[in-house]
Design an enzyme around this catalytic site. Structure first.
Site, mmCIF file in Angstrom:
data_model
loop_
_atom_site.group_PDB
_atom_site.id
_atom_site.type_symbol
_atom_site.label_atom_id
_atom_site.label_comp_id
_atom_site.label_asym_id
_atom_site.label_seq_id
_atom_site.Cartn_x
_atom_site.Cartn_y
_atom_site.Cartn_z
ATOM 1 N N SER A 1 45.020 87.475 57.144
ATOM 2 C CA SER A 1 43.565 87.277 57.060
ATOM 3 C C SER A 1 43.115 86.972 55.623
ATOM 4 O O SER A 1 42.160 86.213 55.419
ATOM 5 C CB SER A 1 42.812 88.478 57.629
ATOM 6 O OG SER A 1 42.870 89.578 56.759
ATOM 7 N N ASN A 2 43.788 87.532 54.629
ATOM 8 C CA ASN A 2 43.432 87.177 53.238
ATOM 9 C C ASN A 2 43.780 85.723 52.937
ATOM 10 O O ASN A 2 43.035 85.046 52.212
ATOM 11 C CB ASN A 2 44.132 88.113 52.255
ATOM 12 C CG ASN A 2 43.391 89.423 52.085
ATOM 13 O OD1 ASN A 2 42.339 89.463 51.469
ATOM 14 N ND2 ASN A 2 43.919 90.496 52.669
ATOM 15 N N ARG B 1 67.770 90.290 46.801
ATOM 16 C CA ARG B 1 66.361 89.977 46.524
ATOM 17 C C ARG B 1 66.261 88.736 45.632
ATOM 18 O O ARG B 1 65.412 87.873 45.837
ATOM 19 C CB ARG B 1 65.715 91.177 45.828
ATOM 20 C CG ARG B 1 64.224 91.088 45.669
ATOM 21 C CD ARG B 1 63.660 92.296 44.965
ATOM 22 N NE ARG B 1 63.998 93.546 45.624
ATOM 23 C CZ ARG B 1 63.394 94.007 46.714
ATOM 24 N NH1 ARG B 1 62.410 93.322 47.263
ATOM 25 N NH2 ARG B 1 63.755 95.150 47.247
ATOM 26 N N ARG C 1 57.148 92.580 50.552
ATOM 27 C CA ARG C 1 58.389 92.674 49.783
ATOM 28 C C ARG C 1 58.070 92.828 48.306
ATOM 29 O O ARG C 1 57.107 92.243 47.810
ATOM 30 C CB ARG C 1 59.240 91.413 49.973
ATOM 31 C CG ARG C 1 59.723 91.243 51.400
ATOM 32 C CD ARG C 1 60.619 90.040 51.527
ATOM 33 N NE ARG C 1 61.736 90.084 50.599
ATOM 34 C CZ ARG C 1 62.852 90.780 50.769
ATOM 35 N NH1 ARG C 1 63.013 91.509 51.849
ATOM 36 N NH2 ARG C 1 63.816 90.758 49.856
ATOM 37 N N HIS D 1 45.454 94.734 46.998
ATOM 38 C CA HIS D 1 45.880 96.029 47.525
ATOM 39 C C HIS D 1 44.641 96.811 48.003
ATOM 40 O O HIS D 1 43.634 96.873 47.288
ATOM 41 C CB HIS D 1 46.613 96.825 46.442
ATOM 42 C CG HIS D 1 47.124 98.132 46.958
ATOM 43 N ND1 HIS D 1 48.250 98.223 47.742
ATOM 44 C CD2 HIS D 1 46.646 99.391 46.838
ATOM 45 C CE1 HIS D 1 48.448 99.492 48.079
ATOM 46 N NE2 HIS D 1 47.488 100.225 47.542
ATOM 47 N N GLU E 1 56.911 94.249 37.851
ATOM 48 C CA GLU E 1 58.079 94.619 38.653
ATOM 49 C C GLU E 1 57.889 95.904 39.460
ATOM 50 O O GLU E 1 58.707 96.233 40.307
ATOM 51 C CB GLU E 1 59.306 94.743 37.752
ATOM 52 C CG GLU E 1 59.799 93.381 37.309
ATOM 53 C CD GLU E 1 60.778 93.480 36.177
ATOM 54 O OE1 GLU E 1 61.722 94.284 36.301
ATOM 55 O OE2 GLU E 1 60.581 92.783 35.170
ATOM 56 N N ASP F 1 52.692 97.812 43.000
ATOM 57 C CA ASP F 1 51.235 97.862 42.812
ATOM 58 C C ASP F 1 50.844 98.419 41.442
ATOM 59 O O ASP F 1 49.852 99.161 41.307
ATOM 60 C CB ASP F 1 50.582 98.704 43.927
ATOM 61 C CG ASP F 1 50.907 98.176 45.317
ATOM 62 O OD1 ASP F 1 50.972 96.944 45.471
ATOM 63 O OD2 ASP F 1 51.109 98.992 46.240
ATOM 64 N N GLU G 1 38.119 92.776 50.496
ATOM 65 C CA GLU G 1 39.323 92.041 50.070
ATOM 66 C C GLU G 1 39.059 90.537 50.122
ATOM 67 O O GLU G 1 39.361 89.794 49.193
ATOM 68 C CB GLU G 1 40.508 92.370 50.989
ATOM 69 C CG GLU G 1 40.987 93.795 50.920
ATOM 70 C CD GLU G 1 42.286 94.013 51.713
ATOM 71 O OE1 GLU G 1 43.165 93.140 51.696
ATOM 72 O OE2 GLU G 1 42.401 95.078 52.343
HETATM 73 C C1 GRF Z 1 45.702 93.806 53.305
HETATM 74 O O1 GRF Z 1 45.054 95.037 53.513
HETATM 75 C C2 GRF Z 1 46.227 93.714 51.889
HETATM 76 O O2 GRF Z 1 45.400 94.340 50.957
HETATM 77 C C3 GRF Z 1 47.539 94.437 51.988
HETATM 78 O O3 GRF Z 1 48.056 94.069 53.236
HETATM 79 C C4 GRF Z 1 46.989 93.711 54.113
HETATM 80 C C5 GRF Z 1 47.262 92.323 54.564
HETATM 81 O O4 GRF Z 1 46.314 91.861 55.473
HETATM 82 N N1 GRF Z 1 48.397 94.108 50.870
HETATM 83 P P1 GRF Z 1 46.272 90.322 55.867
HETATM 84 O O5 GRF Z 1 47.696 89.955 56.319
HETATM 85 O O6 GRF Z 1 45.842 89.547 54.675
HETATM 86 O O7 GRF Z 1 45.322 90.249 57.006
#
Ligand code: GRF
Length: 209
Positions: free
Chosen positions: A17-18, A72, A98, A116, A149, A152, A181
């Protein structure tokens, strides 16, 4: 002379969704329109729902399945190759499940962001909204930060508070946080492409703010 739009590569693992919010901000009428485009959406999970959403929005998509790499570093080298192929200027992690390796961070130094769902440094890692409720905080929120690295831990670009209401569940709080967000990720990206962000140690200076 018209400015060349900045190119974002969005890394996802899930619903995306972001990523959709960023793509909508890049579309006509959006706050990033004309200055930023989504160059590619990359998922490490071939089953990520966001891949279809990205394709429906006309974004180029790629799958780099992490299970096909032994380390990785090897996985991130394959991701970097896709980002390079699409001439990405800024990498936006958006629900990317990841940790990113030091080599990818060096390659895109100062050009990898994450979002985040808490006011970092509180509640890093998974289930940040649940952590906030269980801890009993009155306020939580959202953080957009540059990626280093750690988990968050990188320099903070923007934050927005969200009040924790009496009776909130993980779902209800997550929904209100998500709305914030979607708003501040595009704002952070806009600051980046306007050349307003400068990293000084742990701090991010935002020109004109
Ligand atoms: C969001 O809450 C973001 O902050 C976190 O994971 C979630 C991802 O949501 N890192 P989406 O896949 O962007 O809907």
């Amino acid at each position: 002379m018209a400015r060349v739009p900045g190119r974002i590569g969005v890394l996802i693992s899930g619903r995306g969704s972001n990523m959709v919010a960023l793509a909508q901000a890049c579309a006509p009428g959006g706050t990033l329109h004309g200055r930023t485009v989504i160059a590619v959406v990359v998922s490490n999970d071939p089953g990520a729902a966001g891949l279809k959403g990205a394709a429906d929005l006309g974004c180029a998509t790629a799958v780099v399945d992490h299970r096909e790499s032994r380390t990785r570093e090897e996985h991130d080298a394959r991701v970097a190759a896709v980002l390079d192929e699409h001439r990405v200027d800024l990498v936006c992690l958006a629900g990317y499940m990841r940790l990113v390796s030091a080599s990818l961070i060096r390659r895109f130094a100062g050009r990898v962001m994450n979002i985040h769902p808490s006011l970092l440094p509180a509640f890093p890692g998974l289930h940040a909204q649940r952590q906030a409720i269980e801890h009993g905080v009155r306020w939580s929120g959202v953080t957009v930060h540059f990626v280093d690295e750690g988990l968050d831990t990188g320099p903070i670009i923007l934050q927005a508070p969200v009040r924790v209401e009496e009776g909130d569940t993980e779902e209800s709080l997550s929904a209100r946080i998500l709305a914030e967000e979607h708003r501040i990720y595009a704002e952070a990206v806009r600051c980046f492409f306007d050349g307003r962000l400068r990293i000084e140690g742990r701090k991010v200076r935002i020109a004109g703010r």
